[in-house]
Design an enzyme around this catalytic site. Structure first.
Site, mmCIF file in Angstrom:
data_model
loop_
_atom_site.group_PDB
_atom_site.id
_atom_site.type_symbol
_atom_site.label_atom_id
_atom_site.label_comp_id
_atom_site.label_asym_id
_atom_site.label_seq_id
_atom_site.Cartn_x
_atom_site.Cartn_y
_atom_site.Cartn_z
ATOM 1 C CG ASN A 176 -2.154 -0.844 1.013
ATOM 2 O OD1 ASN A 176 -2.675 -0.927 -0.091
ATOM 3 N ND2 ASN A 176 -2.616 -1.495 2.072
ATOM 4 C CG HIS A 232 -8.191 -0.288 -0.037
ATOM 5 N ND1 HIS A 232 -7.297 0.174 0.896
ATOM 6 C CD2 HIS A 232 -7.846 -1.574 -0.271
ATOM 7 C CE1 HIS A 232 -6.451 -0.792 1.228
ATOM 8 N NE2 HIS A 232 -6.761 -1.866 0.509
ATOM 9 C CB CYS A 239 -5.986 -5.867 -2.612
ATOM 10 S SG CYS A 239 -6.641 -5.217 -1.073
ATOM 11 C CG HIS A 240 -6.018 -9.557 1.658
ATOM 12 N ND1 HIS A 240 -4.695 -9.847 1.852
ATOM 13 C CD2 HIS A 240 -6.300 -8.529 2.479
ATOM 14 C CE1 HIS A 240 -4.196 -9.041 2.763
ATOM 15 N NE2 HIS A 240 -5.148 -8.235 3.171
#
Length: 447
Positions: free
Chosen positions: A148, A200, A170-171
């Site tokens: 990030n 996000h 990403c998860h």
């Protein structure tokens, strides 16, 4: 023989997930794994854990360790990055404590806002150094980037190293499905969905059960009645009401936690409105607390892993190993990947880092095209892209003025601080971070 190079392998738990996942695939069981880190102690711990997992699984994977990045990258087919420049101490502490002096409160400060801008400022130059080494010693490798601020990093890599094959991973999608399954008492395997947006701040554009029935009525009814959200499964101290409230007003469910989302928008963390903090359970300063606890807990975890005769190797829900297997074998796999926008989301600016479903096979990572994002979500995504683009422009052009501009455009900062306060705060952070910043962005304290 396949080679994976892991830059930042001292992140032992994350390394354990990625390397452990590899051991579940026949096509990767004779791979070479090059672990690289600048912390010799953490690197040795990761090497020990990796070798114990390999022994448990009875595979022929070979592990090598390096402190030299370029040597570790030589001949790699795949590269994973997982590091935090400046670490929790001092840089994360600084990114929380200085803004608080201005009345700017944060939850995680690693993606957007002044914390995300500062983290991008010190992270991108090192990612560029990884790419420069890759061009020299493994130009055809795929960079799987887990660092990030994801969108800023992905965009900046494409600007400076357009020939490097990369994907930001990403998860948040997988974690959100897990949380929704918990809230709705369903099996994760019964969900059918399509997600798109920016990392996000992507949304479930389609969310259905196995029979094709929309799950949105159940989520809306549950929130309206007070039955949802349930206490979170993954972050029990962090409530999940922010995402439900945003869904109530914008119509769709966000992929990232309420903890993250609350600081990307101007609606929840507001001066003089502690009633909102309480009502929506916003965990201010939770991330620094969690860092302290994780650092303390790691000593016990490391000791347990060192003395364990064997280490269990469950399969995680990270995408990296699945993608490696798909590229090597040609067996198709769909992952959510962050890539520069070349038209896969025509509603968002070209070049911006966007997250969509991607087909992965022998042809590499191929994003699918998503054209049906509702306009209110596009507007929210653009507010994030404004900050990301200005941060990238500052980095590429070595123009510190754009760091101030990025901060001025941040939705949360703009709701809390005036222009002079924002400029003063950025000044203070540039001074405080000192040599963690690239040379062009270093600022001395005024005499």
């Amino acid at each position: 023989m396949t080679k994976l190079t892991f830059i930042g392998a001292g992140s032992t738990i994350f390394m354990k997930n990625i390397v452990g996942d590899m051991l579940h695939f026949d096509a990767l069981k004779d791979a070479t794994i090059a672990l690289m880190d600048i912390d010799a102690t953490r690197l040795a711990e990761s090497e020990l854990v990796a070798k114990k997992m390999i022994a448990t699984m009875g595979s022929d994977v070979n592990v090598e360790t390096y402190s030299d990045q370029r040597r570790a990258l030589e001949g790699a087919d795949f590269v994973v990055t997982a590091f935090q420049i400046g670490g929790y101490d001092p840089c994360t502490i600084t990114d929380f404590e200085l803004p608080k002096q201005y009345g700017l409160r944060q939850t995680i400060a690693d993606t957007l806002g002044v914390g995300g801008i500062m983290r991008g400022l010190r992270t991108v130059p090192h990612l560029w150094s990884v790419c420069a080494d890759m061009e020299a010693v493994c130009p055809d490798a795929l960079l799987m980037q887990y660092v990030n601020p994801m969108a800023i990093n992905t965009w900046a890599i494409a600007e400076r190293f357009p020939n490097i094959k990369q994907v930001g991973l990403c998860h948040s999608v997988q974690n959100t499905v897990q949380e929704l399954a918990h809230d709705l008492d369903m099996a994760e395997s019964d969900f059918r969905y399509k997600v798109a947006g920016v990392n996000h701040v992507a949304f479930f554009l389609r969310l259905e059960d196995a029979s094709g029935n929309s799950l949105y009525p159940a989520l809306r009814d549950g929130y309206r009645s007070g039955a949802l959200p349930k206490p979170p499964l993954l972050m029990p101290r962090c409530g999940n009401k922010v995402r439900y409230e945003v869904m109530k007003h914008l119509g769709y469910f966000c992929t990232e936690s309420s903890e993250h989302l609350s600081e990307y928008v101007p609606w929840f963390i507001k001066d003089g409105r502690d009633d909102l903090i309480a009502e929506f359970g916003i965990p201010l300063d939770e991330y620094p607390k969690r860092c302290v606890e994780q650092r303390a807990a790691w000593k016990d975890q490391a000791a347990a892993l060192k003395t364990a005769a064997g280490i269990e190797v469950p399969k995680s829900h990270e995408f990296a190993a699945e993608m490696m297997n798909a590229i090597i074998t040609g067996q198709p796999y769909v992952a959510y990947g962050n890539l520069p926008n070349t038209g896969q989301i025509p509603q968002l600016p070209m070049g911006a880092a966007v997250e969509t479903p991607c087909l992965v096979d022998m042809n590499g990572v191929q994003p699918s095209v998503v054209t049906d994002i509702p306009p209110q979500l596009v507007a929210l995504m653009r507010s994030q892209i404004n900050v990301q683009e200005l941060t990238v422009r500052a980095l590429v052009d070595e123009n510190p003025e754009h760091l101030y501009h990025a901060a001025m455009m941040d939705p949360h900062m703009a709701a809390e601080l005036d222009l002079r306060q924002i400029r003063s705060l950025v000044d203070d952070l540039l001074v405080a971070h000192g040599n963690w910043n690239p040379a062009w962005a270093r600022k001395r304290k005024a005499a």
